[in-house]
Design a protein around this motif. Structure first.
Motif, PDB file in Angstrom:
ATOM      1  N   TYR A  35      47.329  20.901  89.398  1.00  0.00           N
ATOM      2  CA  TYR A  35      47.855  21.267  88.000  1.00  0.00           C
ATOM      3  C   TYR A  35      48.427  19.921  87.633  1.00  0.00           C
ATOM      4  O   TYR A  35      48.694  18.765  88.246  1.00  0.00           O
ATOM      5  N   ALA A  36      48.188  19.260  86.292  1.00  0.00           N
ATOM      6  CA  ALA A  36      48.305  18.285  85.793  1.00  0.00           C
ATOM      7  C   ALA A  36      49.864  17.815  86.140  1.00  0.00           C
ATOM      8  O   ALA A  36      50.187  16.614  86.233  1.00  0.00           O
ATOM      9  N   GLU A  37      50.879  18.727  85.977  1.00  0.00           N
ATOM     10  CA  GLU A  37      52.234  18.478  86.222  1.00  0.00           C
ATOM     11  C   GLU A  37      52.580  17.847  87.887  1.00  0.00           C
ATOM     12  O   GLU A  37      53.700  17.341  87.873  1.00  0.00           O
ATOM     13  N   TYR A  38      51.744  18.428  88.408  1.00  0.00           N
ATOM     14  CA  TYR A  38      51.899  17.946  89.954  1.00  0.00           C
ATOM     15  C   TYR A  38      50.994  16.824  90.424  1.00  0.00           C
ATOM     16  O   TYR A  38      51.151  16.195  91.858  1.00  0.00           O
ATOM     17  N   ARG A  39      50.264  16.304  89.625  1.00  0.00           N
ATOM     18  CA  ARG A  39      49.227  15.094  90.040  1.00  0.00           C
ATOM     19  C   ARG A  39      50.010  13.965  90.596  1.00  0.00           C
ATOM     20  O   ARG A  39      49.533  13.190  91.353  1.00  0.00           O
ATOM     21  N   GLY A  40      51.081  13.473  89.981  1.00  0.00           N
ATOM     22  CA  GLY A  40      52.029  12.309  90.232  1.00  0.00           C
ATOM     23  C   GLY A  40      52.440  12.637  91.638  1.00  0.00           C
ATOM     24  O   GLY A  40      52.388  11.814  92.602  1.00  0.00           O
ATOM     25  N   GLU A  41      53.010  13.817  91.966  1.00  0.00           N
ATOM     26  CA  GLU A  41      53.409  14.012  93.205  1.00  0.00           C
ATOM     27  C   GLU A  41      52.305  14.263  94.227  1.00  0.00           C
ATOM     28  O   GLU A  41      52.487  13.742  95.611  1.00  0.00           O
ATOM     29  N   ALA A  42      51.173  14.773  93.707  1.00  0.00           N
ATOM     30  CA  ALA A  42      50.106  14.760  94.871  1.00  0.00           C
ATOM     31  C   ALA A  42      49.493  13.145  95.188  1.00  0.00           C
ATOM     32  O   ALA A  42      49.272  13.043  96.281  1.00  0.00           O
ATOM     33  N   MET A  43      49.525  12.433  94.226  1.00  0.00           N
ATOM     34  CA  MET A  43      49.188  11.127  94.320  1.00  0.00           C
ATOM     35  C   MET A  43      50.066  10.381  95.301  1.00  0.00           C
ATOM     36  O   MET A  43      49.713   9.408  96.304  1.00  0.00           O
ATOM     37  N   ALA A  44      51.504  10.564  95.148  1.00  0.00           N
ATOM     38  CA  ALA A  44      52.445  10.049  96.089  1.00  0.00           C
ATOM     39  C   ALA A  44      52.201  10.252  97.494  1.00  0.00           C
ATOM     40  O   ALA A  44      52.194   9.478  98.405  1.00  0.00           O
ATOM     41  N   ILE A  45      51.867  11.745  97.852  1.00  0.00           N
ATOM     42  CA  ILE A  45      51.444  12.041  99.017  1.00  0.00           C
ATOM     43  C   ILE A  45      50.238  11.614  99.743  1.00  0.00           C
ATOM     44  O   ILE A  45      50.216  11.034 100.782  1.00  0.00           O
ATOM     45  N   ILE A  46      49.280  11.409  99.014  1.00  0.00           N
ATOM     46  CA  ILE A  46      47.975  10.808  99.408  1.00  0.00           C
ATOM     47  C   ILE A  46      48.490   9.388  99.632  1.00  0.00           C
ATOM     48  O   ILE A  46      47.688   8.742 100.580  1.00  0.00           O
ATOM     49  N   PHE A  47      49.077   8.528  98.868  1.00  0.00           N
ATOM     50  CA  PHE A  47      49.504   7.182  99.197  1.00  0.00           C
ATOM     51  C   PHE A  47      50.305   6.956 100.370  1.00  0.00           C
ATOM     52  O   PHE A  47      49.812   6.100 101.166  1.00  0.00           O
ATOM     53  N   LEU A  48      51.141   7.941 100.541  1.00  0.00           N
ATOM     54  CA  LEU A  48      51.917   7.976 102.051  1.00  0.00           C
ATOM     55  C   LEU A  48      51.042   8.140 102.993  1.00  0.00           C
ATOM     56  O   LEU A  48      51.362   7.437 104.153  1.00  0.00           O
ATOM     57  N   GLN A  49      50.421   9.126 102.958  1.00  0.00           N
ATOM     58  CA  GLN A  49      49.276   9.396 103.873  1.00  0.00           C
ATOM     59  C   GLN A  49      48.530   7.984 104.361  1.00  0.00           C
ATOM     60  O   GLN A  49      48.144   7.987 105.456  1.00  0.00           O
ATOM     61  N   LEU A  50      47.891   7.597 103.369  1.00  0.00           N
ATOM     62  CA  LEU A  50      47.144   6.439 103.520  1.00  0.00           C
ATOM     63  C   LEU A  50      47.846   5.302 104.089  1.00  0.00           C
ATOM     64  O   LEU A  50      47.251   4.664 105.182  1.00  0.00           O
ATOM     65  N   ILE A  51      49.211   5.037 103.893  1.00  0.00           N
ATOM     66  CA  ILE A  51      49.688   4.042 104.312  1.00  0.00           C
ATOM     67  C   ILE A  51      49.987   4.397 106.010  1.00  0.00           C
ATOM     68  O   ILE A  51      49.806   3.423 106.879  1.00  0.00           O
ATOM     69  N   ILE A  52      50.568   5.536 106.358  1.00  0.00           N
ATOM     70  CA  ILE A  52      50.754   6.097 107.509  1.00  0.00           C
ATOM     71  C   ILE A  52      49.292   6.120 108.427  1.00  0.00           C
ATOM     72  O   ILE A  52      49.321   5.356 109.452  1.00  0.00           O
ATOM     73  N   PHE A  53      48.220   6.358 107.877  1.00  0.00           N
ATOM     74  CA  PHE A  53      46.886   6.363 108.318  1.00  0.00           C
ATOM     75  C   PHE A  53      46.575   4.865 108.731  1.00  0.00           C
ATOM     76  O   PHE A  53      46.097   4.531 109.863  1.00  0.00           O
ATOM     77  N   SER A  54      46.594   4.159 107.772  1.00  0.00           N
ATOM     78  CA  SER A  54      46.213   2.644 108.130  1.00  0.00           C
ATOM     79  C   SER A  54      47.010   1.816 109.036  1.00  0.00           C
ATOM     80  O   SER A  54      46.526   1.112 109.809  1.00  0.00           O
ATOM     81  N   PHE A  55      48.154   2.226 108.997  1.00  0.00           N
ATOM     82  CA  PHE A  55      49.232   1.395 110.025  1.00  0.00           C
ATOM     83  C   PHE A  55      48.811   2.034 111.556  1.00  0.00           C
ATOM     84  O   PHE A  55      48.844   1.060 112.300  1.00  0.00           O
ATOM     85  N   PHE A  56      48.804   3.399 111.646  1.00  0.00           N
ATOM     86  CA  PHE A  56      48.602   3.760 113.010  1.00  0.00           C
ATOM     87  C   PHE A  56      47.147   3.583 113.537  1.00  0.00           C
ATOM     88  O   PHE A  56      46.883   3.213 114.689  1.00  0.00           O
ATOM     89  N   ALA A  57      46.215   3.433 112.529  1.00  0.00           N
ATOM     90  CA  ALA A  57      44.977   3.114 112.889  1.00  0.00           C
ATOM     91  C   ALA A  57      44.658   1.504 113.403  1.00  0.00           C
ATOM     92  O   ALA A  57      43.793   1.315 114.576  1.00  0.00           O
ATOM     93  N   GLY A  58      45.423   0.697 112.510  1.00  0.00           N
ATOM     94  CA  GLY A  58      45.453  -0.555 112.888  1.00  0.00           C
ATOM     95  C   GLY A  58      46.089  -0.929 113.988  1.00  0.00           C
ATOM     96  O   GLY A  58      45.503  -1.856 114.756  1.00  0.00           O
ATOM     97  N   LEU A  59      47.271  -0.220 114.468  1.00  0.00           N
ATOM     98  CA  LEU A  59      47.997  -0.456 115.652  1.00  0.00           C
ATOM     99  C   LEU A  59      46.958   0.078 116.790  1.00  0.00           C
ATOM    100  O   LEU A  59      47.061  -0.374 118.140  1.00  0.00           O
ATOM    101  N   PHE A  60      46.352   1.042 116.584  1.00  0.00           N
ATOM    102  CA  PHE A  60      45.235   1.785 117.713  1.00  0.00           C
ATOM    103  C   PHE A  60      44.188   0.885 118.136  1.00  0.00           C
ATOM    104  O   PHE A  60      43.955   0.584 119.227  1.00  0.00           O
ATOM    105  N   PHE A  61      43.889  -0.121 117.125  1.00  0.00           N
ATOM    106  CA  PHE A  61      42.653  -0.893 117.573  1.00  0.00           C
ATOM    107  C   PHE A  61      43.358  -2.340 117.943  1.00  0.00           C
ATOM    108  O   PHE A  61      42.657  -2.830 118.937  1.00  0.00           O
ATOM    109  N   ALA A  62      44.542  -2.452 117.482  1.00  0.00           N
ATOM    110  CA  ALA A  62      45.043  -3.922 118.044  1.00  0.00           C
ATOM    111  C   ALA A  62      45.676  -3.935 119.323  1.00  0.00           C
ATOM    112  O   ALA A  62      45.449  -4.720 120.224  1.00  0.00           O
ATOM    113  N   LEU A  63      46.012  -2.569 119.852  1.00  0.00           N
ATOM    114  CA  LEU A  63      46.425  -2.165 121.152  1.00  0.00           C
ATOM    115  C   LEU A  63      45.235  -2.241 122.023  1.00  0.00           C
ATOM    116  O   LEU A  63      45.127  -2.669 123.223  1.00  0.00           O
TER     117      LEU A  63
END
Length: 89
Positions: A35-63
């Motif tokens: 719903y339109a009123e929850y799109r900001g919150e959904a986008m924030a959750i997606i952004f947070l998931q992308l940050i966590i995913f990128s950090f741990f994927a980078g750590l996985f390959f760096a290790l």
């Protein structure tokens, strides 16, 4: 022994990446149905998931690189399991 510890840390990073990827994929697919009123919150959750995913994927390959470098210094060759595939644990 230190290499074993690093491989266990790499395993944990891989599990975090796997468990973050599926909800992230689900969030991206279902973003149009939010719903339109929850799109900001959904986008924030997606952004947070992308940050966590990128950090741990980078750590996985760096290790992997770090473990191979340590193993090469000690034995003169790449780690037998990690030298074959970037996805090996």
């Amino acid at each position: 022994m230190f290499i074993l510890f690093l491989r266990l840390v790499r395993l944990c990073c891989g599990l975090v990446v796997a468990f973050i990827f599926l909800p992230l994929l689900s969030s991206l697919i279902n973003y149009g149905h939010v719903y339109a009123e929850y799109r900001g919150e959904a986008m924030a959750i997606i952004f947070l998931q992308l940050i966590i995913f990128s950090f741990f994927a980078g750590l996985f390959f760096a290790l992997r690189k770090w473990i191979n470098k340590i193993y090469y210094k000690e034995h003169g060759e790449l780690h037998p399991q990690l030298g074959k595939s970037p996805w090996a644990l």
